[in-house]
Design an enzyme around this catalytic site. Structure first.
Site, mmCIF file in Angstrom:
data_model
loop_
_atom_site.group_PDB
_atom_site.id
_atom_site.type_symbol
_atom_site.label_atom_id
_atom_site.label_comp_id
_atom_site.label_asym_id
_atom_site.label_seq_id
_atom_site.Cartn_x
_atom_site.Cartn_y
_atom_site.Cartn_z
ATOM 1 N N ASP A 82 0.840 -1.198 0.000
ATOM 2 C CA ASP A 82 0.000 0.000 0.000
ATOM 3 C C ASP A 82 0.875 1.248 0.000
ATOM 4 O OD1 ASP A 82 -2.958 1.122 0.801
ATOM 5 O OD2 ASP A 82 -1.370 2.289 1.763
ATOM 6 N N TYR A 114 2.817 9.910 -0.259
ATOM 7 C CA TYR A 114 3.944 9.337 0.488
ATOM 8 C C TYR A 114 5.294 9.604 -0.173
ATOM 9 C CZ TYR A 114 0.140 6.540 2.569
ATOM 10 O OH TYR A 114 -1.027 6.118 3.165
ATOM 11 N N LYS A 116 -3.065 5.769 -4.286
ATOM 12 C CA LYS A 116 -4.195 6.680 -4.039
ATOM 13 C C LYS A 116 -4.076 7.961 -4.859
ATOM 14 C CE LYS A 116 -3.879 4.911 0.658
ATOM 15 N NZ LYS A 116 -2.466 4.518 0.674
ATOM 16 N N HIS A 123 -7.957 9.399 -2.033
ATOM 17 C CA HIS A 123 -7.292 9.494 -0.736
ATOM 18 C C HIS A 123 -8.172 10.156 0.327
ATOM 19 C CE1 HIS A 123 -2.983 9.402 1.006
ATOM 20 N NE2 HIS A 123 -3.845 9.379 1.989
#
Length: 310
Positions: free
Chosen positions: A46, A51, A80, A113
Site C-alpha cells: 500500500d 507518500y 491513491k 485518498h
C-alpha cells in the site's frame, strides 16, 4: 515464505488480508522494507502519491519482476489519488503519472485518498497554503469518482476504492456511481474500531482496510495504554504471540484488512506470523472494550471544508 490468505472483492479480484503500509517510509528505508517484505511473502503493498515513495517501490518491484522472482499478477498494488487531482480533467493525468513512477501498466486498487479537494498548483505542491491556511476547492468527490471510473474502462486500474470517507459520504457515492468501490480504507485500531462504518461496508460487500492498525503510526509515539492491559497480555501469553500480533489478528477476525507499516525485518516477520490462530468470540468482545473512539489522524487543516469527513 508465508503468504497471507486472500479475501474476494466484490468485483471478483482477490486481495491478501494483510498488507505492508509504507506511509513515512523514505529512500533506502523504504527500499529495504519493500525488498524484505516481498522476500518474506508479502503480496499486498500500500502506497500513495502523498507518500513520495512510489518510484522506490516501483524500482524494487521492477527488480523482482526482472529477476523472475515474482510476476506482476502476484502483487496486489494499492495507491491513491491525491487531493490536488480531484478536478475530473486531472484524474487520468495523475493515474498515468503514478503508473510511470511505479513502473507498472495497471494498478490493482486505486483509492480516492480523501473526499476533500485541494487546488492544483504543481505536482510537487501537495498542500498549497495561503497565510498558513490550507487551500481547498469545492470539487464534488462524485465528479472525481466518475473520472476514476473511466480508468477502469481504460484498463489502467482494476478496482476502485475510497479512503477517509464517512458513512454518509459512502452512501451518497453508492447511490451515484456506475462502478461500486471494492474497498474503504479507514483508520482502524483497538481504540477506533468504527463498527457502524464497518457494518455499512459489510452490507454493501465493501472490504474495510485498516490503516494505523497498531495505533502507533510513528515510532516516536508512545505505545497506547492498551498494550499493557491484562486482557491483551493474557491473550498474547495464551497464544504464544506478541501483543501486536494479537491486535492484527483481532482486526482480521472482525473482518478488516490491516496494513501495518514496518521497516524493521523482525517486525515484518512478526506481522506476517498471525495465520496460525484465531480469537474466540468472547475474546473479540474483550478487545472491543478498548474502543474509545480515539482518532489519531484528524486532518484538521481541512476542518472547514464541506466534505470534511470527521
Amino acid at each position: 515464505m508465508k503468504l497471507a490468505p486472500t479475501v474476494k472483492l466484490n468485483n471478483g479480484y482477490e486481495m491478501p488480508v494483510l498488507g505492508l503500509g509504507t506511509y513515512n517510509l523514505k529512500k533506502s528505508r523504504c527500499e529495504a522494507a519493500v525488498r524484505h517484505a516481498l522476500e518474506l511473502g508479502y503480496r499486498h503493498i500500500d502506497t500513495a502519491y502523498l507518500y513520495r515513495n512510489e518510484s522506490i517501490i516501483g524500482k524494487v518491484l521492477g527488480q523482482f519482476m526482472g529477476d523472475g522472482k515474482i510476476k506482476r499478477e502476484q502483487v496486489f498494488l494499492v495507491t491513491k489519488l491525491w487531493d490536488i487531482y480531484h478536478e475530473p480533467k486531472r484524474v487520468k493525468y495523475a493515474c498515468e503519472l503514478q503508473l510511470k513512477l511505479l513502473g507498472v501498466d495497471y494498478i490493482d486498487l486505486y483509492l480516492m485518498h480523501s473526499p476533500v479537494g485541494v487546488p492544483y498548483v504543481s505536482d510537487d505542491d501537495l498542500m498549497p497554503h495561503v497565510d498558513g491556511e490550507l487551500r481547498t476547492n469545492d470539487v464534488d468527490y462524485l465528479d472525481t469518482y466518475k473520472s476514476m471510473e473511466q480508468l477502469v474502462d481504460l484498463g489502467l486500474v482494476r478496482s476502485l476504492g475510497l479512503s477517509n470517507f464517512n458513512a454518509i459520504q459512502l452512501q451518497r457515492l453508492l447511490e451515484n456511481c456506475q462502478i461500486k468501490p471494492v474497498a474503504l480504507q479507514i483508520e482502524c485500531h483497538p481504540e477506533l474500531v468504527q463498527i457502524p462504518l464497518i457494518e455499512l461496508c459489510k452490507l454493501h460487500n465493501i472490504t474495510v482496510v485498516a490503516y494505523s492498525p497498531l495505533g502507533r503510526p510513528k515510532t516516536c509515539n508512545p505505545l497506547p495504554k492498551y498494550y499493557n492491559d491484562p486482557k491483551l497480555l493474557a491473550l498474547a501469553e495464551k497464544y504464544g504471540k506478541t501483543t501486536a500480533q494479537v491486535i492484527l489478528r483481532y482486526l482480521i477476525d472482525i473482518g478488516t484488512v490491516p496494513i501495518p507499516k514496518a521497516a524493521q525485518y523482525a517486525h515484518l516477520i512478526e506481522n506476517l506470523d498471525i495465520f496460525d490462530f484465531h480469537l474466540m468470540p468472547e475474546e473479540l468482545l474483550q478487545l472491543g472494550t478498548f474502543n474509545l473512539g480515539r482518532r489519531i489522524w484528524k486532518f484538521e487543516k481541512a476542518k472547514s471544508h464541506q466534505f470534511y469527513p470527521y
